[in-house]
Design an enzyme around this catalytic site. Sequence first.
Site, PDB file in Angstrom:
ATOM      1  N   ASP A  28       0.738  -1.196   0.174  1.00 47.43           N
ATOM      2  CA  ASP A  28       0.031  -0.137  -0.093  1.00 47.43           C
ATOM      3  C   ASP A  28       0.826   1.289  -0.182  1.00 47.43           C
ATOM      4  O   ASP A  28       0.262   2.343   0.285  1.00 47.43           O
ATOM      5  CB  ASP A  28      -1.031  -0.182   1.184  1.00 47.43           C
ATOM      6  CG  ASP A  28      -0.306  -0.239   2.436  1.00 47.43           C
ATOM      7  OD1 ASP A  28       0.967  -0.335   2.510  1.00 47.43           O
ATOM      8  OD2 ASP A  28      -0.832  -0.272   3.521  1.00 47.43           O
ATOM      9  N   HIS A  72      17.306   5.225 -23.793  1.00 46.44           N
ATOM     10  CA  HIS A  72      16.559   5.356 -22.366  1.00 46.44           C
ATOM     11  C   HIS A  72      17.389   4.945 -21.447  1.00 46.44           C
ATOM     12  O   HIS A  72      16.792   4.286 -20.405  1.00 46.44           O
ATOM     13  CB  HIS A  72      14.976   5.202 -22.562  1.00 46.44           C
ATOM     14  CG  HIS A  72      14.162   6.004 -23.268  1.00 46.44           C
ATOM     15  ND1 HIS A  72      12.877   5.466 -23.599  1.00 46.44           N
ATOM     16  CD2 HIS A  72      14.476   7.019 -24.005  1.00 46.44           C
ATOM     17  CE1 HIS A  72      12.294   6.487 -24.247  1.00 46.44           C
ATOM     18  NE2 HIS A  72      13.080   7.259 -24.616  1.00 46.44           N
ATOM     19  N   ASP A 130      20.185  14.023 -20.918  1.00 49.28           N
ATOM     20  CA  ASP A 130      19.021  14.440 -21.168  1.00 49.28           C
ATOM     21  C   ASP A 130      18.238  14.627 -19.976  1.00 49.28           C
ATOM     22  O   ASP A 130      17.928  13.571 -19.518  1.00 49.28           O
ATOM     23  CB  ASP A 130      18.512  13.271 -22.203  1.00 49.28           C
ATOM     24  CG  ASP A 130      17.179  13.393 -22.660  1.00 49.28           C
ATOM     25  OD1 ASP A 130      16.408  14.431 -22.200  1.00 49.28           O
ATOM     26  OD2 ASP A 130      16.608  12.725 -23.652  1.00 49.28           O
ATOM     27  N   ASP A 143      12.372  19.589 -21.666  1.00 55.75           N
ATOM     28  CA  ASP A 143      13.029  18.310 -22.269  1.00 55.75           C
ATOM     29  C   ASP A 143      14.465  18.705 -22.846  1.00 55.75           C
ATOM     30  O   ASP A 143      14.273  19.273 -23.823  1.00 55.75           O
ATOM     31  CB  ASP A 143      11.929  17.680 -22.859  1.00 55.75           C
ATOM     32  CG  ASP A 143      12.683  16.218 -23.344  1.00 55.75           C
ATOM     33  OD1 ASP A 143      13.817  15.909 -23.166  1.00 55.75           O
ATOM     34  OD2 ASP A 143      11.830  15.587 -24.167  1.00 55.75           O
ATOM     35  N   HIS A 194      15.266   7.032 -34.145  1.00 51.16           N
ATOM     36  CA  HIS A 194      13.860   7.857 -33.548  1.00 51.16           C
ATOM     37  C   HIS A 194      13.445   9.047 -34.402  1.00 51.16           C
ATOM     38  O   HIS A 194      14.242   9.434 -35.199  1.00 51.16           O
ATOM     39  CB  HIS A 194      14.436   7.958 -32.115  1.00 51.16           C
ATOM     40  CG  HIS A 194      15.379   8.976 -31.739  1.00 51.16           C
ATOM     41  ND1 HIS A 194      15.433  10.353 -32.101  1.00 51.16           N
ATOM     42  CD2 HIS A 194      16.746   8.925 -31.297  1.00 51.16           C
ATOM     43  CE1 HIS A 194      16.669  10.968 -31.613  1.00 51.16           C
ATOM     44  NE2 HIS A 194      17.550   9.916 -31.255  1.00 51.16           N
ATOM     45  N   HIS A 242       9.034  15.808 -30.818  1.00 47.04           N
ATOM     46  CA  HIS A 242       7.684  15.327 -30.108  1.00 47.04           C
ATOM     47  C   HIS A 242       6.901  16.767 -29.615  1.00 47.04           C
ATOM     48  O   HIS A 242       7.712  17.602 -29.153  1.00 47.04           O
ATOM     49  CB  HIS A 242       7.640  14.348 -29.290  1.00 47.04           C
ATOM     50  CG  HIS A 242       8.517  14.459 -27.835  1.00 47.04           C
ATOM     51  ND1 HIS A 242       8.137  15.365 -26.796  1.00 47.04           N
ATOM     52  CD2 HIS A 242       9.699  14.095 -27.847  1.00 47.04           C
ATOM     53  CE1 HIS A 242       9.612  15.426 -26.126  1.00 47.04           C
ATOM     54  NE2 HIS A 242      10.391  14.697 -26.640  1.00 47.04           N
ATOM     55  N   HIS A 259       5.733  14.057 -23.568  1.00 47.24           N
ATOM     56  CA  HIS A 259       5.392  13.758 -25.085  1.00 47.24           C
ATOM     57  C   HIS A 259       3.989  14.074 -25.165  1.00 47.24           C
ATOM     58  O   HIS A 259       3.139  13.259 -24.838  1.00 47.24           O
ATOM     59  CB  HIS A 259       5.747  12.221 -25.208  1.00 47.24           C
ATOM     60  CG  HIS A 259       6.895  11.538 -25.430  1.00 47.24           C
ATOM     61  ND1 HIS A 259       7.404  10.446 -26.039  1.00 47.24           N
ATOM     62  CD2 HIS A 259       8.208  12.375 -25.111  1.00 47.24           C
ATOM     63  CE1 HIS A 259       8.784  10.596 -26.025  1.00 47.24           C
ATOM     64  NE2 HIS A 259       9.360  11.749 -25.331  1.00 47.24           N
ATOM     65  N   GLU A 286      15.508  17.126 -31.712  1.00 48.49           N
ATOM     66  CA  GLU A 286      16.439  16.293 -31.073  1.00 48.49           C
ATOM     67  C   GLU A 286      16.947  15.055 -31.656  1.00 48.49           C
ATOM     68  O   GLU A 286      16.858  14.129 -31.640  1.00 48.49           O
ATOM     69  CB  GLU A 286      15.982  15.751 -29.693  1.00 48.49           C
ATOM     70  CG  GLU A 286      14.422  14.990 -29.970  1.00 48.49           C
ATOM     71  CD  GLU A 286      13.932  14.447 -28.501  1.00 48.49           C
ATOM     72  OE1 GLU A 286      14.761  13.707 -27.838  1.00 48.49           O
ATOM     73  OE2 GLU A 286      12.643  14.666 -28.257  1.00 48.49           O
ATOM     74  N   TYR A 329      23.805   7.471 -32.986  1.00 49.92           N
ATOM     75  CA  TYR A 329      24.366   6.466 -32.147  1.00 49.92           C
ATOM     76  C   TYR A 329      25.148   5.152 -32.924  1.00 49.92           C
ATOM     77  O   TYR A 329      24.591   4.856 -33.578  1.00 49.92           O
ATOM     78  CB  TYR A 329      23.259   5.930 -31.466  1.00 49.92           C
ATOM     79  CG  TYR A 329      22.052   7.018 -30.936  1.00 49.92           C
ATOM     80  CD1 TYR A 329      22.340   7.673 -29.836  1.00 49.92           C
ATOM     81  CD2 TYR A 329      21.211   7.471 -31.981  1.00 49.92           C
ATOM     82  CE1 TYR A 329      21.397   8.761 -29.448  1.00 49.92           C
ATOM     83  CE2 TYR A 329      20.396   8.707 -31.308  1.00 49.92           C
ATOM     84  CZ  TYR A 329      20.432   9.262 -30.231  1.00 49.92           C
ATOM     85  OH  TYR A 329      19.756  10.361 -29.869  1.00 49.92           O
ATOM     86  N   ARG A 351      23.459  13.257 -28.953  1.00 50.47           N
ATOM     87  CA  ARG A 351      21.864  13.917 -29.205  1.00 50.47           C
ATOM     88  C   ARG A 351      22.044  15.160 -28.659  1.00 50.47           C
ATOM     89  O   ARG A 351      22.591  15.609 -27.795  1.00 50.47           O
ATOM     90  CB  ARG A 351      20.714  13.022 -28.497  1.00 50.47           C
ATOM     91  CG  ARG A 351      19.498  13.601 -28.813  1.00 50.47           C
ATOM     92  CD  ARG A 351      18.318  12.754 -28.308  1.00 50.47           C
ATOM     93  NE  ARG A 351      18.209  12.588 -26.871  1.00 50.47           N
ATOM     94  CZ  ARG A 351      18.559  11.117 -26.348  1.00 50.47           C
ATOM     95  NH1 ARG A 351      19.144  10.393 -27.256  1.00 50.47           N
ATOM     96  NH2 ARG A 351      18.578  11.094 -25.015  1.00 50.47           N
TER      97      ARG A 351
HETATM   98  N1  GLY Z   1      13.827  12.363 -22.661  1.00 51.84           N
HETATM   99  C1  GLY Z   1      12.672  11.902 -23.359  1.00 51.84           C
HETATM  100  C2  GLY Z   1      12.781  12.491 -24.930  1.00 51.84           C
HETATM  101  O1  GLY Z   1      13.723  13.190 -25.229  1.00 51.84           O
HETATM  102  O2  GLY Z   1      11.685  12.181 -25.566  1.00 51.84           O
HETATM  103 MN    MN Z   2      14.852  14.534 -23.875  1.00 53.35          MN
HETATM  104 MN    MN Z   3      12.472  14.926 -26.041  1.00 55.13          MN
END
Ligand code: GLY
Ligand code: MN
Ligand code: MN
Length: 435
Positions: A34, A238, A255, A266, A345, A349, A356, A379, A383, A407
């Site tokens: 809990d 991630h 990041d 972000d 990627h 976003h 996001h 972004e 890589y 990045r």
């Molecule tokens: N840190 C999450 C992104 O850049 O989307």
């Molecule tokens: Mn990010």
């Molecule tokens: Mn981002």
Amino acid sequence: MQAEFRQRREQFMAKIGTGTAILRSAPTAVMHNDVEYNFRQDSNFFYLTGFNEANAVAVLAPHHETHQFVLFVQPKDRDKETWTGYRVGVEAAKEQYGADEVYSIQELDEKLTQYVEKADRIYYHFGRDHNFNQKILNLWQRLIATYEKKGIGPIALEDPILLLHPLRQSKSASELSLMRKAIEIAAEAHNLALEMRNPGRYEYEIQAEMERLFRLRGGLGAAYPSIVASGANACILHYTENDRQMQDGELLLVDAGCSYDYYNSDITRTYPVGNRFTEEQRILYNLVLTAQEKAIAQVQPGNPWNLFHDAAVRTIVEGLMHLGLLQGDIEETIKAEKYKPFFMHGTGHWLGLDVHDVGIRQIGETWQSFQPGQVVTVEPGIYIRPDFQPCEGQPEVPDRWRGIGIRIEDDVLVTETGHDILTAAVPKSIEAMER
Ligand code: GLY
Ligand code: MN
Ligand code: MN
């Protein structure tokens, strides 16, 4: 702020017309046994109500004679409040949140029908609470069963996202000032990270100092799990373990963003752990930076969503071809996505109440275009994992390029005439990254 929540409800209700919208708050999240996670309100619910408790329901019924905005909330309960915190309660919610009527959540089954039975449709977004989803389906089924006799009732059930998310996408002045605050705090933290990076330090030391600042400056904390990735860890998109000791000669990818009053920043920066980039690092860094600048240039009102990603991809493909890391015809390479082992990627976003954030990118074949007031991250990255595998027919990558992950991420506001890089206070030039 109450006036702004009211204004949002009015805008939304103008769109739903003779329908009724039912919105569910976020549930209390239990971690194990809990012990509870920190509560985070559902963003749509928060956007329209400003109400910050679990186990609540908001009903918007513009066609109702007297109650257009109804809240169902947890009732005051001294015993429960001792354990889980203060509740606004039924009485105070009416005044504090501007509802026309407020009921205890325990009365939901009994009171909800009157707000839906004369609507021509129900607007409801199916969430993770399956019992609640089922409750709405049951209500709909019950009301539709009598439609032929009465000629009135909700003949359709529709997701409100097409009506609600465009409102959320266009940030008001007060939303932008909260986002600027979230960015200002994160910018300070990134500048601190840049000073702290040193061979021998652990990734978590940087994470700890950044997240300390997020809280110290009044933020809610990290907007998402902070990524402090040195060396080859930067190739894991991630990566969140943040437990490695940094070595001279490597890069550090950070990041991290902060949440302030539910609005988020972000930001990503990548720089040498020691003083200088190696030759390969510098070449790839420059390439990512150029790709990012070209992508940002495409963030303009009226430009379709896909252009900024296309600009980043094209720049990266041309650059990698120039270096001999990709080969073949440029158009064919882009079309067949042979760059994806390097850049897998999207370029960005929407950003806002959610990291996001919501927003429709494409309807059918048609890309939606940027509109003033929207905020987007830009972004791109490259890589090259130590065990990098090229696409079939593409060259093997020599060892000297391996283990590099880069990045660069900024938060960009679409303006009437172009864009505004909200994260400009965080340096990203080669000169600023070296010492
Ligand atoms: N840190 C999450 C992104 O850049 O989307
Ligand atoms: Mn990010
Ligand atoms: Mn981002």
